[in-house]
Design a protein around this motif. Structure first.
Motif, PDB file in Angstrom:
ATOM      1  N   ALA A 213      -6.801   1.773   7.827  1.00  0.00           N
ATOM      2  CA  ALA A 213      -8.206   0.986   8.272  1.00  0.00           C
ATOM      3  C   ALA A 213      -8.262  -0.608   8.073  1.00  0.00           C
ATOM      4  O   ALA A 213      -8.692  -0.944   9.339  1.00  0.00           O
ATOM      5  CB  ALA A 213      -9.357   1.660   7.700  1.00  0.00           C
ATOM      6  N   PRO A 214      -8.109  -0.925   7.174  1.00  0.00           N
ATOM      7  CA  PRO A 214      -8.315  -2.401   7.008  1.00  0.00           C
ATOM      8  C   PRO A 214      -7.254  -3.381   7.628  1.00  0.00           C
ATOM      9  O   PRO A 214      -7.117  -4.416   7.632  1.00  0.00           O
ATOM     10  CB  PRO A 214      -8.640  -2.600   5.552  1.00  0.00           C
ATOM     11  CG  PRO A 214      -7.944  -1.644   4.948  1.00  0.00           C
ATOM     12  CD  PRO A 214      -7.638  -0.441   5.606  1.00  0.00           C
ATOM     13  N   LEU A 215      -5.892  -2.576   7.828  1.00  0.00           N
ATOM     14  CA  LEU A 215      -4.836  -3.311   8.161  1.00  0.00           C
ATOM     15  C   LEU A 215      -4.615  -3.817   9.628  1.00  0.00           C
ATOM     16  O   LEU A 215      -5.052  -2.968  10.631  1.00  0.00           O
ATOM     17  CB  LEU A 215      -3.491  -2.350   7.538  1.00  0.00           C
ATOM     18  CG  LEU A 215      -3.533  -2.238   6.348  1.00  0.00           C
ATOM     19  CD1 LEU A 215      -2.180  -1.701   5.998  1.00  0.00           C
ATOM     20  CD2 LEU A 215      -3.788  -3.315   5.083  1.00  0.00           C
TER      21      LEU A 215
ATOM     22  N   LEU B 227      -3.851   8.393   4.736  1.00  0.00           N
ATOM     23  CA  LEU B 227      -3.284   7.324   6.186  1.00  0.00           C
ATOM     24  C   LEU B 227      -4.418   6.585   6.509  1.00  0.00           C
ATOM     25  O   LEU B 227      -4.326   5.358   6.503  1.00  0.00           O
ATOM     26  CB  LEU B 227      -2.581   8.139   6.863  1.00  0.00           C
ATOM     27  CG  LEU B 227      -1.863   7.373   7.929  1.00  0.00           C
ATOM     28  CD1 LEU B 227      -0.333   6.599   6.981  1.00  0.00           C
ATOM     29  CD2 LEU B 227      -1.332   8.283   9.253  1.00  0.00           C
ATOM     30  N   ALA B 228      -5.314   7.403   6.724  1.00  0.00           N
ATOM     31  CA  ALA B 228      -6.691   6.785   7.549  1.00  0.00           C
ATOM     32  C   ALA B 228      -7.187   5.873   6.659  1.00  0.00           C
ATOM     33  O   ALA B 228      -7.695   4.557   7.350  1.00  0.00           O
ATOM     34  CB  ALA B 228      -7.772   7.811   7.828  1.00  0.00           C
TER      35      ALA B 228
ATOM     36  N   HIS C 281       0.949  -1.160  -0.061  1.00  0.00           N
ATOM     37  CA  HIS C 281       0.095   0.011  -0.025  1.00  0.00           C
ATOM     38  C   HIS C 281       1.078   1.152  -0.082  1.00  0.00           C
ATOM     39  O   HIS C 281       2.049   1.142   0.472  1.00  0.00           O
ATOM     40  CB  HIS C 281      -0.828   0.051   1.350  1.00  0.00           C
ATOM     41  CG  HIS C 281      -1.687  -1.269   1.663  1.00  0.00           C
ATOM     42  ND1 HIS C 281      -2.838  -1.604   1.230  1.00  0.00           N
ATOM     43  CD2 HIS C 281      -1.071  -2.263   2.337  1.00  0.00           C
ATOM     44  CE1 HIS C 281      -3.159  -2.931   1.645  1.00  0.00           C
ATOM     45  NE2 HIS C 281      -1.951  -3.311   2.074  1.00  0.00           N
ATOM     46  N   PHE C 282       0.297   2.405  -0.537  1.00  0.00           N
ATOM     47  CA  PHE C 282       1.180   3.613  -0.825  1.00  0.00           C
ATOM     48  C   PHE C 282       0.463   4.684  -0.006  1.00  0.00           C
ATOM     49  O   PHE C 282      -0.604   4.976  -0.473  1.00  0.00           O
ATOM     50  CB  PHE C 282       1.650   3.641  -2.121  1.00  0.00           C
ATOM     51  CG  PHE C 282       2.599   2.596  -2.628  1.00  0.00           C
ATOM     52  CD1 PHE C 282       3.876   2.772  -2.651  1.00  0.00           C
ATOM     53  CD2 PHE C 282       1.821   1.467  -3.084  1.00  0.00           C
ATOM     54  CE1 PHE C 282       4.657   1.928  -3.170  1.00  0.00           C
ATOM     55  CE2 PHE C 282       2.626   0.489  -3.503  1.00  0.00           C
ATOM     56  CZ  PHE C 282       4.189   0.598  -3.524  1.00  0.00           C
TER      57      PHE C 282
ATOM     58  N   TRP D 237      -0.080   5.132  15.355  1.00  0.00           N
ATOM     59  CA  TRP D 237      -1.031   3.745  15.122  1.00  0.00           C
ATOM     60  C   TRP D 237      -0.521   2.502  15.225  1.00  0.00           C
ATOM     61  O   TRP D 237      -1.367   1.744  16.125  1.00  0.00           O
ATOM     62  CB  TRP D 237      -1.463   3.853  13.544  1.00  0.00           C
ATOM     63  CG  TRP D 237      -1.918   2.674  12.985  1.00  0.00           C
ATOM     64  CD1 TRP D 237      -3.530   2.519  13.106  1.00  0.00           C
ATOM     65  CD2 TRP D 237      -1.708   1.551  12.108  1.00  0.00           C
ATOM     66  NE1 TRP D 237      -4.009   1.311  12.407  1.00  0.00           N
ATOM     67  CE2 TRP D 237      -2.626   0.814  11.825  1.00  0.00           C
ATOM     68  CE3 TRP D 237      -0.509   1.130  11.788  1.00  0.00           C
ATOM     69  CZ2 TRP D 237      -2.480  -0.436  11.099  1.00  0.00           C
ATOM     70  CZ3 TRP D 237      -0.108  -0.100  10.809  1.00  0.00           C
ATOM     71  CH2 TRP D 237      -1.509  -0.735  10.854  1.00  0.00           C
ATOM     72  N   MET D 238       0.730   2.000  14.988  1.00  0.00           N
ATOM     73  CA  MET D 238       1.248   0.779  15.195  1.00  0.00           C
ATOM     74  C   MET D 238       1.406   0.774  16.927  1.00  0.00           C
ATOM     75  O   MET D 238       1.206  -0.400  17.499  1.00  0.00           O
ATOM     76  CB  MET D 238       2.614   0.856  14.923  1.00  0.00           C
ATOM     77  CG  MET D 238       3.336  -0.240  14.847  1.00  0.00           C
ATOM     78  SD  MET D 238       2.968  -1.540  13.509  1.00  0.00           S
ATOM     79  CE  MET D 238       3.816  -1.141  12.020  1.00  0.00           C
TER      80      MET D 238
END
Ligand code: F6P
Length: 532
Positions: free
Chosen positions: A182-184, A177-178, A167-168, A213-214
């Motif tokens: 979101a699906p990851l 980014l959101a 993904h980029f 996020w991580m």
């Protein structure tokens, strides 16, 4: 460039039709060039033997061959930044010697390439894992050259993409980014921070947000981060240790960087062997560019066609139309490559250019473009030279009939642009219809295609990693040759700096930490409105 002679050639060519040049039965062969499986046909342009001779003389006078050798040999041809432009060294064969300031740089390139290959192997086979196990997704955070190349190439080479899903994220718009994250699952995601300088504000803002996020789930978030940058100190400070940082030198420009560490997401997707094939394709184009005589030299001829159309004929834009859905991001990639490289107003010496610099480059894949903007290309008042590209065969064996239709459409567009349709032919068509006689002339005028509109065609066997490498290197060298003929520096990009500086002035104003005084009235009004 001798502008007077160029203008004389233009005046002469304007009195004739491209299609009439085909009275010469050998024209198609004579006005096309081959290079290691590629065919470039420029016979559907208004270039004749005299014009070609003039353009080639222009290239010789500009010392294209000498500048080319200087580039490959590591001279500091990017004079305004005091740097060499050695992206070709990133794809050089291992035995090659490329010296920069007397030192062979290929061993260091090799060491980085080997480290990348080892990391790619470890991720793909599961030796390198996230907190939740095997890496399923990779998020490349970068912008410009640190995004467009790998993004375009990953999509182009989908049939080879058997690694984690890539993904980029490029835009500082939080939506990018959101939506991507979101699906990851953070526990099985690897984040690549791709930034040559490691200072680009969009990338660093996105990288910090991705780290947050991580961190919501992963204990040591930067364990799942990789850095692609030439600033080791900054990557360490961010929390990414040296063993997961892949560096490159200042002699690789951002938009020329997909061949090295910036290509990591591509290598993770297609594997190190396919990535090596991608480099081999580019190398094959490098060899061709260095050895083929100018008139049989694909990048040189592509550049001269571009100069003829823009500086000669005055066509403001050129469209790149790949009949290859997987090359959907190629026009965007070429926009940066061509417009950031050659969109300049002054020569290498700082003097105002005597002619226009690079054209606007744009495009979309065919056949989609046909149902969108081709109306204007066929019947609008502006002439847009089209650069078509198409494969002999696709990857989808079961859809071979789709591919034949794709090719038929591609050839049809080029044919229609050149031959057009006369009033007599449009009127004859209406004669066979139910349209009342008194309306036929009027309606026929709407169905006339002027024709005489130029296009070129690049044909390749199939979109493999090797072929993609060839095509990208072809365009890199094309941009270089155009820059040499125009006498500009294709390797700097001062034109992007002012906006960056002003954005960093404006951010504190938007935060309410600084005043808008000194700003123009329009900007002040917009700031007031946005803050209200
Ligand atoms: O803003 C232009 C630019 O400098 C490009 O040339 C470059 O590809 C891009 O920004 C990203 O730069 P970096 O890789 O240093 O983040």
């Amino acid at each position: 460039m001798d502008l007077q002679r160029l203008a004389a050639h233009v005046a002469q060519s304007e009195t004739r039709q491209i299609k009439d040049l085909f009275l010469d039965p050998g024209r198609a062969q004579d006005f096309s060039v081959h290079a290691d499986g590629l065919l470039f046909d420029y016979s559907k342009t208004n270039i004749d033997a005299n014009i070609r001779a003039f353009l080639l003389e222009t290239a010789r006078d500009a010392n294209v061959a000498g500048r080319r050798d200087a580039m490959f040999e590591g001279e500091r041809i990017n004079e305004t930044e005091g740097r060499a432009a050695l992206h070709t060294a990133l794809r050089a064969a291992y035995g090659t010697v490329v010296k920069l300031d007397g030192e062979n740089i290929v061993p260091a390139v090799r060491a980085t390439r080997d480290r990348m290959a080892e990391f790619v192997r470890a991720v793909r086979c599961g030796d390198f894992q996230g907190q939740g196990g095997r890496i399923t997704d990779v998020v490349n955070i970068g912008i410009g050259g640190s995004d467009l190349g790998p993004l375009m190439a990953v999509r182009a080479l989908t049939p080879y993409g058997d690694g984690p899903c890539c993904h980029f994220v490029s835009n500082v718009d939080g939506a990018h980014l959101a939506d991507t994250l979101a699906p990851l699952n953070p526990e099985t995601t690897l984040v690549i921070v791709a930034s040559k300088t490691f200072t680009t504000s969009e990338t660093m803002t996105n990288a910090r947000s991705a780290r947050n996020w991580m961190a919501t789930v992963v204990k040591r978030p930067t364990d799942q981060f990789v850095a692609l940058s030439s600033d080791e100190e900054a990557t360490t400070e961010f929390g990414i240790p040296a063993e997961r940082a892949f560096g490159f030198e200042d002699w690789v420009g951002g938009r020329y960087s997909v061949w090295g560490p910036i290509g990591l997401s591509l290598a993770l997707s297609i594997g190190a062997e396919n990535f090596a094939d991608f480099l081999a394709g580019a190398r094959s184009m490098d060899d061709h560019f260095r050895k083929a005589p100018l008139d049989r030299n694909l990048p040189v001829m592509l550049a001269l066609v571009g100069i003829w159309h823009h500086q000669g004929m005055g066509y403001a834009t050129r469209a790149v139309i790949p009949y290859e859905q997987r090359l959907e991001r190629l026009p965007a990639y070429l926009q940066q490559l061509e417009m950031e490289s050659n969109g300049k107003s002054v020569s290498m010496q700082g003097d105002a250019l005597e002619t226009t610099s690079g054209p606007v480059v744009w495009g979309e894949p065919g056949t989609n473009g046909q149902h969108a903007f081709f109306q204007l290309i066929h019947q609008g008042t502006a002439v847009v030279p089209c650069e078509f590209m198409v494969a002999k065969r696709g990857h989808e064996v079961g859809y071979a009939h789709h591919h034949r239709l794709l090719v038929a459409n591609c050839l049809a567009q080029a044919e229609a642009l050149m031959n057009g349709r006369t009033f007599a032919s449009a009127r004859a068509g209406l004669n066979r219809s139910d349209v009342p006689e008194e309306a036929r002339d009027r309606l026929a005028r709407h169905r006339v295609f002027e024709g005489n509109r130029p296009s070129t065609m690049l044909v390749y066997e199939q979109l493999t990693p090797f072929v993609l490498g060839q095509i990208l290197a072809l365009y890199e060298h094309r941009v270089f040759v155009e820059g040499v003929v125009l006498g500009i520096n294709s390797f700097d990009q001062w034109g992007v700096e002012l906006g960056k500086e002003l954005a960093s002035d404006l951010e504190p104003i938007l935060n309410g930490e600084a005043e808008a005084e000194g700003k123009d009235a329009s900007t002040r009004m917009l700031l007031d409105y946005l803050r209200s």
